[in-house]
Design a protein around this motif. Structure first.
Motif, PDB file in Angstrom:
ATOM      1  N   ARG A 114       0.803  -1.014  -0.151  1.00 51.68           N
ATOM      2  CA  ARG A 114       0.353   0.197   0.192  1.00 51.68           C
ATOM      3  C   ARG A 114       0.578   1.566   0.355  1.00 51.68           C
ATOM      4  NH1 ARG A 114      -2.213   1.299   4.116  1.00 51.68           N
ATOM      5  NH2 ARG A 114      -3.632   2.525   3.331  1.00 51.68           N
ATOM      6  N   ARG A 117       5.072   1.248  -1.123  1.00 50.27           N
ATOM      7  CA  ARG A 117       6.365   1.239  -0.432  1.00 50.27           C
ATOM      8  C   ARG A 117       6.268  -0.153  -0.721  1.00 50.27           C
ATOM      9  NH1 ARG A 117       2.345   1.616   4.899  1.00 50.27           N
ATOM     10  NH2 ARG A 117       2.358   4.102   5.307  1.00 50.27           N
ATOM     11  N   ASP A 305      -4.251   4.148   7.738  1.00 51.88           N
ATOM     12  CA  ASP A 305      -2.709   3.748   7.976  1.00 51.88           C
ATOM     13  C   ASP A 305      -3.664   3.491   9.523  1.00 51.88           C
ATOM     14  OD1 ASP A 305      -1.477   3.305   5.593  1.00 51.88           O
ATOM     15  OD2 ASP A 305       0.599   4.488   6.635  1.00 51.88           O
ATOM     16  N   CYS A 306      -3.466   2.323  10.092  1.00 51.33           N
ATOM     17  CA  CYS A 306      -3.767   1.564  11.174  1.00 51.33           C
ATOM     18  C   CYS A 306      -2.682   1.207  12.460  1.00 51.33           C
ATOM     19  CB  CYS A 306      -5.427   0.848  11.346  1.00 51.33           C
ATOM     20  SG  CYS A 306      -5.870  -0.018  12.810  1.00 51.33           S
ATOM     21  N   GLU A 307      -2.319   1.890  13.407  1.00 52.69           N
ATOM     22  CA  GLU A 307      -1.316   1.614  14.151  1.00 52.69           C
ATOM     23  C   GLU A 307      -2.447   1.106  15.629  1.00 52.69           C
ATOM     24  OE1 GLU A 307       2.001   3.709  16.741  1.00 52.69           O
ATOM     25  OE2 GLU A 307       1.037   4.842  15.373  1.00 52.69           O
TER      26      GLU A 307
END
Length: 312
Positions: A114, A117, A305-307
Motif C-alpha cells: 500500500r 511501499r 494507516d492503522c497503528e
C-alpha cells in the motif's frame, strides 16, 4: 496446461497405464504420449514407469501445472520464476479481459504494498495476484480484501501459525513487541470500474513463507520462523480454495474476519491524509470500514494507516 496433457495426467493418476493404452484412448501417437510424460516430469510430477505402465507417484513441483492439479477452485494459473510484480502482470491481464486467473511467482523483483511501499519478495515466499470480475458495486470491493485476508490467515493457521488480521490489509502473528505483532503477509487490492460497477479487481497476496526471519525487515516474520517450512503448492491451493469460498459469500466473510481480527477492541490510531483518528476499534461495517470509538463519538474509517497502540 493444454487439454491433451491434462488428459494424460488424469490417466496417469489412475494408473498404472501403458503408453499405448493412453495413445489409443486419446487418439494420439505413442511419441506424443512420451513427450507429454517427459514434460510433466519436468514440471514436478513424479511419474514412475514399470512393466505395468506409468503411474503418478507424487507431485513436488511449484508451477502453473502443479498448482492447477487438484485445485478445487476455478482458477487458471500463470507462473513466473521471477517477475517485477504479480499485481502489475495481473492488471495487464485484467485489462485484456482475463477473469479467474492467478499470477504466481517464486520471486518478485519490484514488489510493492500500500502507498507504493517496497515489499521484499525473495524466492521461497508466496507471491500471487488473483484477477476477478465480480458483479458487485464499487462500495463492496473492499470486502475482497477482507476475503483475501481471511483466506490467508486461515491457511496459515492450518499450517500451525497463530495468524490474525490487522485492519485493513495485513495478516500478522501476535508477539510481545511494542506494536504487539509481527507482520506475516500483506494484501493489496486494486480495481477499475464505473461509479455503479466493478470492471475488474485484482487481489494481491504477499506472504513470507519459507524464508529465514533474519532475511526479513524488522517487525516481520515467516511461516518458517513460526512453525517450519510448508509445501507452497498445497498452501497456495488451500488459500485459493478459501478465497473462492469467501468471495462467494461476502456477507459471511465479514463475520469470519471479525473472528480472526487482532485490531478489534484495541486502541488504535488511524492516520488519514489530513488528520489522525485515535480511539478503540469496535467493529467493521458490512463494507469492511473500521468503526472507531473516540472521545467525541464513533467514527467510520474507510481507509488509512492503522497503528495499534498500547493500552492507556
Amino acid at each position: 496446461m493444454n487439454e491433451t496433457r491434462r488428459a494424460v495426467l488424469e490417466s496417469l493418476a489412475g494408473g498404472p497405464v501403458t503408453g499405448p493404452e493412453i495413445a489409443d484412448a486419446l487418439d494420439v501417437s505413442r511419441a506424443a504420449v512420451w513427450k507429454h510424460v517427459e514434460a510433466l516430469r519436468e514440471a514436478g510430477f513424479e511419474i514412475e514407469g514399470g512393466p505395468a505402465g506409468y503411474v503418478l507417484a507424487d507431485v513436488t513441483g511449484y508451477d502453473a501445472a502443479t498448482i492447477e492439479y487438484g485445485l478445487d477452485a476455478p482458477f487458471e494459473v500463470e507462473y513466473h520464476d521471477a517477475i517485477e510484480s504479480t499485481n502489475a502482470r495481473a492488471r495487464e491481464l485484467a485489462a485484456d479481459g482475463a477473469a479467474d486467473l492467478v499470477v504466481v511467482a517464486d520471486e518478485q523483483i519490484g514488489g510493492r504494498g500500500r502507498l507504493d511501499r517496497e515489499w521484499a519478495s525473495p524466492a521461497g515466499g508466496v507471491w500471487l495476484s488473483i484477477v476477478c470480475r465480480p458483479d458487485v458495486p464499487p462500495a463492496r470491493a473492499p470486502l475482497f480484501t477482507l476475503a483475501a485476508a481471511v483466506a490467508t490467515a486461515a491457511t496459515a493457521r492450518e499450517a500451525g501459525v497463530d495468524a490474525r488480521i490487522k485492519w485493513p490489509n495485513d495478516v500478522v502473528v501476535p508477539a510481545d513487541v511494542d506494536r504487539g505483532y509481527r507482520k506475516l503477509a500483506g494484501i493489496l487490492t486494486e480495481m477499475e470500474g464505473e461509479t455503479d460497477r466493478v470492471d475488474w479487481l485484482v487481489c494481491g497476496v504477499g506472504l513470507n513463507a519459507n524464508l529465514d526471519a533474519e532475511s526479513l525487515p524488522d517487525g516481520a516474520t515467516s511461516l518458517r520462523a513460526e512453525s517450519g517450512d510448508v509445501d507452497r503448492r498445497t498452501f497456495v491451493q488451500r488459500l485459493l480454495e478459501r478465497f473462492y469460498e469467501r468471495r462467494s459469500d461476502l456477507d459471511a466473510t465479514v463475520g469470519r474476519w471479525r473472528e480472526l481480527a487482532l485490531t478489534l477492541d484495541r486502541r488504535v490510531r488511524v492516520t488519514l491524509p489530513d488528520e489522525a483518528i485515535e480511539g478503540r476499534a469496535v467493529d467493521v461495517t458490512e463494507f469492511g470500514a473500521l468503526i472507531v470509538e473516540t472521545e467525541d463519538g464513533r467514527v467510520t474509517v474507510t481507509a488509512g494507516d492503522c497503528e495499534h497502540l498500547r493500552p492507556a
